[in-house]
Each structure stands twice: as C-alpha cells, then as structure tokens.
Design a protein around this motif. Sequence first.
Motif, PDB file in Angstrom:
ATOM      1  N   MET A  82     -13.237 -29.442-118.412  1.00 49.38           N
ATOM      2  CA  MET A  82     -14.652 -29.674-118.145  1.00 49.38           C
ATOM      3  C   MET A  82     -14.810 -30.803-117.147  1.00 49.38           C
ATOM      4  SD  MET A  82     -16.062 -31.981-121.307  1.00 49.38           S
ATOM      5  CE  MET A  82     -17.544 -32.320-120.382  1.00 49.38           C
ATOM      6  N   VAL A  83     -16.043 -30.959-116.656  1.00 50.10           N
ATOM      7  CA  VAL A  83     -16.373 -32.035-115.724  1.00 50.10           C
ATOM      8  C   VAL A  83     -17.563 -32.803-116.294  1.00 50.10           C
ATOM      9  CG1 VAL A  83     -17.031 -32.622-113.366  1.00 50.10           C
ATOM     10  CG2 VAL A  83     -15.614 -30.615-113.791  1.00 50.10           C
ATOM     11  N   THR A  84     -17.507 -34.106-116.175  1.00 49.04           N
ATOM     12  CA  THR A  84     -18.610 -34.951-116.611  1.00 49.04           C
ATOM     13  C   THR A  84     -18.931 -35.940-115.495  1.00 49.04           C
ATOM     14  OG1 THR A  84     -19.441 -36.302-118.460  1.00 49.04           O
ATOM     15  CG2 THR A  84     -17.181 -36.727-117.732  1.00 49.04           C
ATOM     16  N   GLY A  85     -19.974 -36.702-115.672  1.00 55.27           N
ATOM     17  CA  GLY A  85     -20.339 -37.760-114.742  1.00 55.27           C
ATOM     18  C   GLY A  85     -20.600 -39.013-115.536  1.00 55.27           C
ATOM     19  N   ASP A  88     -22.064 -35.253-126.866  1.00 52.55           N
ATOM     20  CA  ASP A  88     -20.966 -35.670-126.007  1.00 52.55           C
ATOM     21  C   ASP A  88     -19.781 -36.211-126.792  1.00 52.55           C
ATOM     22  OD1 ASP A  88     -22.457 -37.927-126.694  1.00 52.55           O
ATOM     23  OD2 ASP A  88     -22.544 -38.734-124.673  1.00 52.55           O
ATOM     24  N   LEU A  89     -20.030 -36.939-127.863  1.00 59.34           N
ATOM     25  CA  LEU A  89     -18.916 -37.428-128.680  1.00 59.34           C
ATOM     26  C   LEU A  89     -18.197 -36.271-129.357  1.00 59.34           C
ATOM     27  CD1 LEU A  89     -20.348 -40.693-130.256  1.00 59.34           C
ATOM     28  CD2 LEU A  89     -18.824 -40.433-128.296  1.00 59.34           C
ATOM     29  N   THR A  90     -18.941 -35.243-129.715  1.00 59.63           N
ATOM     30  CA  THR A  90     -18.323 -34.051-130.290  1.00 59.63           C
ATOM     31  C   THR A  90     -17.389 -33.396-129.281  1.00 59.63           C
ATOM     32  OG1 THR A  90     -20.209 -33.658-131.748  1.00 59.63           O
ATOM     33  CG2 THR A  90     -18.796 -31.766-131.267  1.00 59.63           C
ATOM     34  N   VAL A  91     -17.850 -33.216-128.042  1.00 60.09           N
ATOM     35  CA  VAL A  91     -17.020 -32.608-127.006  1.00 60.09           C
ATOM     36  C   VAL A  91     -15.806 -33.485-126.714  1.00 60.09           C
ATOM     37  CG1 VAL A  91     -16.940 -31.886-124.589  1.00 60.09           C
ATOM     38  CG2 VAL A  91     -18.911 -31.297-125.991  1.00 60.09           C
ATOM     39  N   ALA A  92     -16.003 -34.791-126.598  1.00 57.39           N
ATOM     40  CA  ALA A  92     -14.884 -35.703-126.338  1.00 57.39           C
ATOM     41  C   ALA A  92     -13.860 -35.621-127.454  1.00 57.39           C
ATOM     42  CB  ALA A  92     -15.389 -37.132-126.175  1.00 57.39           C
ATOM     43  N   ALA A 110     -15.267 -47.456-117.811  1.00 53.45           N
ATOM     44  CA  ALA A 110     -14.445 -46.403-118.434  1.00 53.45           C
ATOM     45  C   ALA A 110     -14.478 -45.108-117.650  1.00 53.45           C
ATOM     46  CB  ALA A 110     -14.929 -46.168-119.866  1.00 53.45           C
ATOM     47  N   PHE A 111     -15.626 -44.766-117.115  1.00 54.00           N
ATOM     48  CA  PHE A 111     -15.761 -43.524-116.376  1.00 54.00           C
ATOM     49  C   PHE A 111     -15.234 -43.615-114.948  1.00 54.00           C
ATOM     50  CE2 PHE A 111     -19.149 -42.301-119.458  1.00 54.00           C
ATOM     51  CZ  PHE A 111     -18.649 -41.064-119.784  1.00 54.00           C
ATOM     52  N   SER A 112     -15.294 -44.794-114.357  1.00 56.21           N
ATOM     53  CA  SER A 112     -15.079 -44.877-112.921  1.00 56.21           C
ATOM     54  C   SER A 112     -13.673 -45.258-112.476  1.00 56.21           C
ATOM     55  CB  SER A 112     -16.079 -45.869-112.319  1.00 56.21           C
ATOM     56  OG  SER A 112     -15.852 -47.161-112.839  1.00 56.21           O
ATOM     57  N   VAL A 113     -12.794 -45.596-113.374  1.00 53.31           N
ATOM     58  CA  VAL A 113     -11.487 -46.092-112.935  1.00 53.31           C
ATOM     59  C   VAL A 113     -10.508 -44.996-112.541  1.00 53.31           C
ATOM     60  CG1 VAL A 113     -11.655 -48.287-114.139  1.00 53.31           C
ATOM     61  CG2 VAL A 113     -10.680 -46.303-115.315  1.00 53.31           C
ATOM     62  N   ARG A 114     -10.752 -43.785-112.963  1.00 57.09           N
ATOM     63  CA  ARG A 114      -9.857 -42.687-112.584  1.00 57.09           C
ATOM     64  C   ARG A 114     -10.583 -41.355-112.738  1.00 57.09           C
ATOM     65  NH1 ARG A 114      -6.060 -41.821-117.739  1.00 57.09           N
ATOM     66  NH2 ARG A 114      -7.610 -42.371-119.259  1.00 57.09           N
ATOM     67  N   GLN A 115      -9.995 -40.321-112.135  1.00 53.31           N
ATOM     68  CA  GLN A 115     -10.624 -38.995-112.142  1.00 53.31           C
ATOM     69  C   GLN A 115     -10.531 -38.312-113.500  1.00 53.31           C
ATOM     70  OE1 GLN A 115     -12.094 -37.281-109.200  1.00 53.31           O
ATOM     71  NE2 GLN A 115     -12.201 -39.433-108.684  1.00 53.31           N
ATOM     72  N   ARG A 116      -9.528 -38.629-114.269  1.00 50.05           N
ATOM     73  CA  ARG A 116      -9.392 -38.069-115.620  1.00 50.05           C
ATOM     74  C   ARG A 116      -9.822 -39.121-116.625  1.00 50.05           C
ATOM     75  NH1 ARG A 116      -7.589 -33.125-115.617  1.00 50.05           N
ATOM     76  NH2 ARG A 116      -6.113 -32.506-114.029  1.00 50.05           N
ATOM     77  N   THR A 117     -10.513 -38.684-117.642  1.00 47.62           N
ATOM     78  CA  THR A 117     -11.033 -39.629-118.621  1.00 47.62           C
ATOM     79  C   THR A 117     -10.978 -39.012-120.003  1.00 47.62           C
ATOM     80  OG1 THR A 117     -12.939 -41.023-119.167  1.00 47.62           O
ATOM     81  CG2 THR A 117     -13.414 -38.848-118.267  1.00 47.62           C
ATOM     82  N   SER A 118     -11.164 -39.827-121.000  1.00 48.79           N
ATOM     83  CA  SER A 118     -11.306 -39.313-122.365  1.00 48.79           C
ATOM     84  C   SER A 118     -12.756 -39.438-122.812  1.00 48.79           C
ATOM     85  CB  SER A 118     -10.380 -40.069-123.326  1.00 48.79           C
ATOM     86  OG  SER A 118     -10.649 -41.456-123.272  1.00 48.79           O
ATOM     87  N   VAL A 153     -13.284 -33.034-129.528  1.00 46.83           N
ATOM     88  CA  VAL A 153     -12.593 -31.746-129.452  1.00 46.83           C
ATOM     89  C   VAL A 153     -11.565 -31.771-128.317  1.00 46.83           C
ATOM     90  CG1 VAL A 153     -12.900 -29.299-128.872  1.00 46.83           C
ATOM     91  CG2 VAL A 153     -14.428 -30.380-130.532  1.00 46.83           C
ATOM     92  N   CYS A 154     -11.960 -32.313-127.164  1.00 51.17           N
ATOM     93  CA  CYS A 154     -11.027 -32.388-126.032  1.00 51.17           C
ATOM     94  C   CYS A 154      -9.814 -33.248-126.378  1.00 51.17           C
ATOM     95  CB  CYS A 154     -11.731 -32.935-124.794  1.00 51.17           C
ATOM     96  SG  CYS A 154     -12.898 -31.767-124.057  1.00 51.17           S
ATOM     97  N   SER A 155     -10.046 -34.358-127.032  1.00 49.27           N
ATOM     98  CA  SER A 155      -8.945 -35.243-127.423  1.00 49.27           C
ATOM     99  C   SER A 155      -8.023 -34.554-128.429  1.00 49.27           C
ATOM    100  CB  SER A 155      -9.511 -36.532-128.012  1.00 49.27           C
ATOM    101  OG  SER A 155      -8.482 -37.355-128.484  1.00 49.27           O
ATOM    102  N   GLU A 156      -8.627 -33.934-129.419  1.00 47.13           N
ATOM    103  CA  GLU A 156      -7.856 -33.260-130.476  1.00 47.13           C
ATOM    104  C   GLU A 156      -7.015 -32.113-129.929  1.00 47.13           C
ATOM    105  OE1 GLU A 156      -9.512 -30.275-133.655  1.00 47.13           O
ATOM    106  OE2 GLU A 156      -9.881 -32.348-134.310  1.00 47.13           O
TER     107      GLU A 156
END
Length: 137
Positions: A41-44, A112-116, A71-79, A118-121
């Motif tokens: 997915m993509v977020t901003g 958003d915390l739910t999606v984060a 947290a969002f801006s330091v790299r292209q991939r994030t958690s 699930v993505c982490s898990e």
Amino acid sequence: MAQRANPKHKWILCLDDDVLLHPTTLNDLVAAAEADPTSFMVTGYPFDVPEAGASLLTYCCLVYHLPLVIAFSVRQRTSFVWGGCMLLPLADLRSDANGIMHSWSQGGYSDDLTVASVCSERGLQILCPSFAIFPQW
C-alpha cells in the motif's frame, strides 16, 4: 466500501475529507505503488500549517503531530500508516486476503492503526513517497 467499488479498478483511496490534494496526487500515488510491486500500500503524511493568529491549542496539536512527520519522512518504506491517505489494493480488500476488512468490521480504535498492525503482522510493505505531504490548516 470495497464491495461497491468498480471491479475494473485496481486501487481504493481512503482519504480524509479535509485533505487538500495536489492536482496529480492520485496519479502519483498509483504510479508509486505500481513502480514498486513489493509494496502492499501507499500512504502519505500530514503537515500542519497553523493559520495566522492560531490559538495555543492549535500549536499544541502541531507539536503533537511533529514526531509523525519525522517517522513518515525519513525513508520511503515505513511501518506507519496515516489514515488521512491510504491507497490500498482493491482486490485484497474485496477478497479480504489479509483480514483488513474483517478487522475494520470488528471496530477498534483507528482505521490506520488497524492497517499498520495487519501490515506489520503479515510483513506487508508500506510505501510513503516523499511527495505525499498533505498540508492541513
């Protein structure tokens, strides 16, 4: 939401109603997602801009949100996922392959915390392109 979307489409954009988009944002988000097939997915991320003469409470909110920008801006991939802008694959939501729709149907604190979570898990990659900055007044 996903069941009502046109099945010809590939993506669903979850967007807060007060987010101001740049003219090419949607195309840019889709292009970023499709350019990196390893991302799920993509977020901003939001960038608070207080109005002239804003109250102390407004500035307190700004200070509260500042760590998110880092947290969002330091790299292209994030958690991290910002619910104000989430571009998700329609096919995944329709089939509920990763359980996001089920998790959303169970309620909870935040979409958003739910999606984060699930993505982490599940080890799903979250992309946060550097152009995906959304001013909030």
